[in-house]
Design a protein around this motif. Sequence first.
Motif: not given
Length: 88
Positions: A61-81
């Motif tokens: 999920x995070x890898x795909x998000x970075x490929x589509x330039x939306x990785x920052x949101x995924x990083x925030x999700x992981x940080x919350x966890x």
Amino acid sequence: MNAEKEKAMQQLKTARGQIDGILKMIDEGRYCVDISNQIIAVQSLLKKANMLILKQHLNYCVKAAFKSNSGEEKIDEVMDILEKLIGK
């Protein structure tokens, strides 16, 4: 289903079986320390399953998000966890 999810599923099924065993131990009036040790074992399985799910999330999920330039949101999700895991 990928390898991480399959391993997590197996660990969760094992944990479910152990929880059923713990409930039976309580119902039978078994020794409290033995029950506590079984609860700790289930917690360990749950932590391992969670780590596998997070690994899968990072790898796909995070890898795909970075490929589509939306990785920052995924990083925030992981940080919350991670904050929940370490108790902040």
